[in-house]
Design a protein around this motif. Structure first.
Motif, PDB file in Angstrom:
ATOM      1  N   ALA A   1      40.009  71.295  23.789  1.00  0.00           N
ATOM      2  CA  ALA A   1      40.061  69.984  23.155  1.00  0.00           C
ATOM      3  C   ALA A   1      38.973  69.040  23.652  1.00  0.00           C
ATOM      4  O   ALA A   1      38.432  68.240  22.872  1.00  0.00           O
ATOM      5  N   ALA A   2      38.640  69.087  24.943  1.00  0.00           N
ATOM      6  CA  ALA A   2      37.745  68.083  25.533  1.00  0.00           C
ATOM      7  C   ALA A   2      36.392  67.983  24.852  1.00  0.00           C
ATOM      8  O   ALA A   2      35.943  66.873  24.521  1.00  0.00           O
ATOM      9  N   PRO A   3      35.673  69.084  24.602  1.00  0.00           N
ATOM     10  CA  PRO A   3      34.358  68.928  23.969  1.00  0.00           C
ATOM     11  C   PRO A   3      34.429  68.416  22.540  1.00  0.00           C
ATOM     12  O   PRO A   3      33.494  67.755  22.069  1.00  0.00           O
ATOM     13  N   VAL A   4      35.528  68.683  21.850  1.00  0.00           N
ATOM     14  CA  VAL A   4      35.665  68.175  20.485  1.00  0.00           C
ATOM     15  C   VAL A   4      35.942  66.672  20.520  1.00  0.00           C
ATOM     16  O   VAL A   4      35.401  65.906  19.719  1.00  0.00           O
TER      17      VAL A   4
ATOM     18  N   GLY B   1      36.782  50.099  22.196  1.00  0.00           N
ATOM     19  CA  GLY B   1      37.185  51.284  22.935  1.00  0.00           C
ATOM     20  C   GLY B   1      38.230  52.097  22.190  1.00  0.00           C
ATOM     21  O   GLY B   1      38.909  51.607  21.286  1.00  0.00           O
ATOM     22  N   VAL B   2      38.348  53.352  22.569  1.00  0.00           N
ATOM     23  CA  VAL B   2      39.394  54.212  22.009  1.00  0.00           C
ATOM     24  C   VAL B   2      40.745  53.702  22.479  1.00  0.00           C
ATOM     25  O   VAL B   2      40.964  53.491  23.675  1.00  0.00           O
TER      26      VAL B   2
ATOM     27  N   LEU C   1      36.518  60.206  28.667  1.00  0.00           N
ATOM     28  CA  LEU C   1      37.007  58.914  28.205  1.00  0.00           C
ATOM     29  C   LEU C   1      37.436  58.064  29.392  1.00  0.00           C
ATOM     30  O   LEU C   1      37.817  58.592  30.442  1.00  0.00           O
ATOM     31  N   ASP C   2      37.409  56.772  29.192  1.00  0.00           N
ATOM     32  CA  ASP C   2      37.771  55.857  30.267  1.00  0.00           C
ATOM     33  C   ASP C   2      39.220  56.091  30.698  1.00  0.00           C
ATOM     34  O   ASP C   2      40.076  56.467  29.885  1.00  0.00           O
TER      35      ASP C   2
END
Length: 385
Positions: free
Chosen positions: A30-33, A49-50, A75-76
């Protein structure tokens, strides 16, 4: 309130379980997507921000896959995450949930989708056996209480095909067509812009040419003398898919897919593959739309017999006049079925077919999936420019 719009959509190549992605855990799928989708919506992410990450997952290691993957994506730390389990509809259900956040005004930018690593899903065992005997393997969680039969998905697909009169020949023909469509799409580069390579895999590894004579000789997979075989069923797979949803007021002219309506409904737990029928009917009714108004339909192809039972009931002919409407570039029969991700994969495919494909504003597309335990999920989307 602001209507939610999908403004970016990516996925990994889908790998058959035990092959190229066999050592890539679900968070690392999931992380790279997630990271790619964040880059795709730049500079929106600089201005806003997300707000959240919502990911579907069925058989992962537990914990909160969405939070782990969000942090792994860079992500933050202030960005939270929630993991959704609606079985094979998890990825689409996650997108509908993200849309609800935006529509309610609780968020303006959400990443949503799903991920599944059938290869690395942990094996579990009972610490205390339910019958009081010796502890042993824990094969799977129940889809329903025993009183409802709790059928395995393959058996349930067999039951649905028989109940709806879907023949073995049609199932084999549909499976062969799905593979043929996927090969044509892959060779034409229609998947290229949605793919994020991971684990050394750069393209879907499963689509292949199926010989009808070989398909016809394959034995029943789940029920003696049945019609559902390994050839007309999906493969357990590894993969992830993610979209970015924003409020229509935030998209700043970006083209995308506006989420018009979504629904999750229940159906007979003994025939879970039927779920898309009431789900689709509900979203179309809510939006005042007819099937004839749709330009694209994407359904999670778990079993050819199940897909044909659903399309027959909806009045669609995916082996005839609607071949270019329903899963025009193939589906899970050809690409594979990473359970928690597949509901998001069909939205990524809609985005590719309609938004990247240049469909005009107002064009409508539908995504749907059946869910173990007797449920269906559907989402109706409209192209905005």
């Amino acid at each position: 309130m602001s209507a939610p719009v999908v403004v970016a959509a990516r996925r990994t190549p889908i790998g058959t379980a035990g092959r190229k992605l066999r050592e890539v855990t679900v968070d690392k799928l999931a992380a790279p997507v997630l990271a790619a989708v964040v880059d795709d919506v730049w500079p929106l992410t600089a201005m806003r921000g997300v707000d959240d990450v919502v990911l579907g997952n069925c058989l992962g290691p537990g914990g909160n896959v969405a939070r782990v993957a969000a942090l792994a994506a860079g992500l933050d730390v202030t960005v939270p995450g929630v993991t959704v389990d609606r079985q094979c509809g998890s990825g689409l259900a996650a997108i509908l949930q993200a849309g609800q956040f935006i529509r309610a005004g609780d968020a303006r930018l959400v990443l949503a989708g799903g991920a599944e690593s059938a290869s690395t899903a942990p094996r579990r065992s009972h610490r205390v056996a339910p019958d009081g005997g010796s502890p042993g393997p824990y094969e799977r969680a129940p889809f329903t209480p025993r009183a409802y039969g709790d059928p395995d998905m393959g058996v349930a697909a067999e039951d649905l095909a028989r109940a709806r009169g879907v023949t073995r020949g049609r199932q084999d023909a549909y499976a062969a067509a799905s593979h043929a469509k996927a090969l044509l799409a892959r060779d034409a580069g229609r998947f290229d812009d949605e793919l994020i390579p991971v684990g050394g895999l750069h393209r879907d590894d499963r689509p292949r040419r199926l010989d009808p004579a070989v398909l016809a000789r394959m034995p029943a997979a789940f029920v003696p003398r049945g019609t559902v075989t390994a050839g007309n069923s999906c493969a357990n797979s590894d993969g992830a898919a993610v979209v970015a949803l924003v409020g229509d007021d935030l998209r700043a002219g970006r083209p995308g897919l506006r989420l018009v309506a979504g629904a999750v409904v229940g159906c007979d737990p003994r025939l879970p593959g039927w779920g898309p029928v009431p789900a689709v009917r509900r979203v179309l009714s809510a939006a005042g739309v007819r099937l004839s108004d749709l330009a694209a339909v994407e359904i999670v192809e778990a079993f050819a017999g199940q897909v044909l039972a659903v399309t027959d009931a909806l009045g669609l002919d995916p082996l005839g006049k609607h071949a270019e409407l329903v899963c025009a570039d193939g589906g899970a029969l050809a690409l594979g079925h990473p359970w928690g991700a597949s509901g998001a994969v069909v939205v990524v495919r809609l985005f590719g077919r309609l938004v990247r494909g240049g469909a005009p504003a107002g064009t409508l597309g539908l995504a749907t999936a059946a869910i173990g335990g007797g449920m269906g999920v559907a989402g109706l989307f409209e192209v905005v420019r």
